[in-house]
Scaffold this motif. Structure first.
Motif, mmCIF file in Angstrom:
data_model
loop_
_atom_site.group_PDB
_atom_site.id
_atom_site.type_symbol
_atom_site.label_atom_id
_atom_site.label_comp_id
_atom_site.label_asym_id
_atom_site.label_seq_id
_atom_site.Cartn_x
_atom_site.Cartn_y
_atom_site.Cartn_z
ATOM 1 N N THR A 167 4.180 22.601 -38.129
ATOM 2 C CA THR A 167 3.709 22.201 -39.449
ATOM 3 C C THR A 167 2.360 21.472 -39.428
ATOM 4 O OG1 THR A 167 5.061 20.209 -39.257
ATOM 5 C CG2 THR A 167 6.021 22.086 -40.412
ATOM 6 N N SER A 168 1.733 21.384 -38.259
ATOM 7 C CA SER A 168 0.436 20.713 -38.167
ATOM 8 C C SER A 168 -0.618 21.469 -38.957
ATOM 9 C CB SER A 168 -0.006 20.599 -36.703
ATOM 10 O OG SER A 168 0.876 19.765 -35.969
ATOM 11 N N MET A 169 -1.529 20.727 -39.571
ATOM 12 C CA MET A 169 -2.554 21.312 -40.425
ATOM 13 C C MET A 169 -3.937 21.299 -39.781
ATOM 14 S SD MET A 169 -0.747 22.120 -43.048
ATOM 15 C CE MET A 169 -1.925 22.445 -44.354
ATOM 16 N N LEU A 170 -4.054 20.705 -38.587
ATOM 17 C CA LEU A 170 -5.360 20.523 -37.964
ATOM 18 C C LEU A 170 -5.892 21.817 -37.353
ATOM 19 C CD1 LEU A 170 -4.727 17.160 -36.061
ATOM 20 C CD2 LEU A 170 -5.916 17.469 -38.243
ATOM 21 N N GLU A 171 -7.207 21.992 -37.439
ATOM 22 C CA GLU A 171 -7.882 23.037 -36.682
ATOM 23 C C GLU A 171 -8.095 22.533 -35.254
ATOM 24 O OE1 GLU A 171 -8.467 26.009 -37.846
ATOM 25 O OE2 GLU A 171 -7.775 25.518 -39.876
ATOM 26 N N PHE A 175 -8.010 18.724 -33.871
ATOM 27 C CA PHE A 175 -6.934 18.303 -32.973
ATOM 28 C C PHE A 175 -7.512 17.591 -31.747
ATOM 29 C CE2 PHE A 175 -3.487 19.751 -29.822
ATOM 30 C CZ PHE A 175 -2.717 18.622 -30.059
ATOM 31 N N VAL A 176 -8.554 18.183 -31.156
ATOM 32 C CA VAL A 176 -9.207 17.556 -29.995
ATOM 33 C C VAL A 176 -9.791 16.203 -30.389
ATOM 34 C CG1 VAL A 176 -11.075 17.766 -28.313
ATOM 35 C CG2 VAL A 176 -9.689 19.766 -28.881
ATOM 36 N N ASP A 177 -10.439 16.148 -31.542
ATOM 37 C CA ASP A 177 -11.021 14.879 -32.000
ATOM 38 C C ASP A 177 -9.949 13.807 -32.185
ATOM 39 O OD1 ASP A 177 -13.561 15.911 -31.985
ATOM 40 O OD2 ASP A 177 -13.647 16.278 -34.155
ATOM 41 N N SER A 178 -8.792 14.213 -32.677
ATOM 42 C CA SER A 178 -7.717 13.240 -32.887
ATOM 43 C C SER A 178 -7.222 12.676 -31.567
ATOM 44 C CB SER A 178 -6.558 13.886 -33.668
ATOM 45 O OG SER A 178 -5.835 14.803 -32.870
ATOM 46 N N VAL A 179 -7.153 13.515 -30.539
ATOM 47 C CA VAL A 179 -6.721 13.029 -29.221
ATOM 48 C C VAL A 179 -7.798 12.136 -28.616
ATOM 49 C CG1 VAL A 179 -5.899 13.699 -26.940
ATOM 50 C CG2 VAL A 179 -5.334 15.111 -28.920
#
Length: 216
Positions: A167-171, A175-179
């Protein structure tokens, strides 16, 4: 990838072109490997990392099985380079690359992201399990000085981790930026530690609230 041996178009076993075709095929395979590999560490490079991560995220969407990403950054690499020289810095990079690759499963993908930063993709892996493995590696690195030019260099790494679920909405870039955000938090917390996404943050990046399988 197993290539079938070339076959002569005229069914002649001694066709002069067969050896040349086989050689060219091998050169293509070798070049493809080079394009995907970081020369210094022998790990996959950032280009390959992004391609593989996108594929694993797509699989998570299809199968509902999570993909966990851990970003790793060497602490004080610039100070190591300034104090001991760039050759010592390269030795440290190679040491970290080996430590990461040797301690994960064959199905996990370790890449050099750039500079002193690495990435580990844990396909079909829940967040807590991947973090447990990553933190064990972090601890081992911290107690294993790197031999270089007759001396030992103490090193440590900081880590950030997050999980991608159905259900994740990130591209992929987001996603990399969030990590990387959690990696930065680890740096700000004193280094030599791992920071990971919390359930509240994970909920904001999804389109539903059922997160039970992400923390198993």
């Amino acid at each position: 990838m197993n290539e079938k041996p070339p076959v002569s178009p005229v069914n002649e076993p001694d066709c002069e072109l067969l050896e040349e075709i086989a050689r060219l095929r091998q050169e293509i395979l070798d070049l493809s490997e080079l394009v995907a590999t970081d020369v210094l560490t022998g790990l996959y490079n950032s280009r390959h990392f992004k391609n593989v991560l996108q594929a694993e995220m797509d699989r998570s969407k299809r199968t509902s099985v999570p993909t966990t990403l851990v970003m790793v950054d060497i602490d004080y690499l610039k100070a190591i380079n300034d104090t001991h020289g760039y050759e010592a810095g390269n030795t440290v990079l190679q040491h970290i690359a080996t430590a990461l690759k040797d301690e994960v499963r064959a199905t996990d993908i370790v890449c050099r992201y750039g500079g002193g930063k690495f990435a580990i993709i844990f396909p079909e892996t829940h967040l807590r399990l991947a973090v447990k493995v990553a933190d064990r590696i972090r601890g081992a690195i911290a107690i294993t000085p790197v031999p270089c030019n007759g001396e030992y260099i103490s090193i440590s790494v900081s880590m950030g981790a997050s999980v991608y679920i159905k259900t994740s909405m990130l591209e992929v870039i987001d996603f990399v930026d969030s990590v990387n955000k959690y990696l930065y938090e680890a740096k700000q917390s004193g280094r030599n530690c791992i920071r990971l996404i919390e359930s509240t943050d994970l909920r904001r990046s999804t389109d539903e609230r059922d997160l039970s399988f992400s923390d198993e």
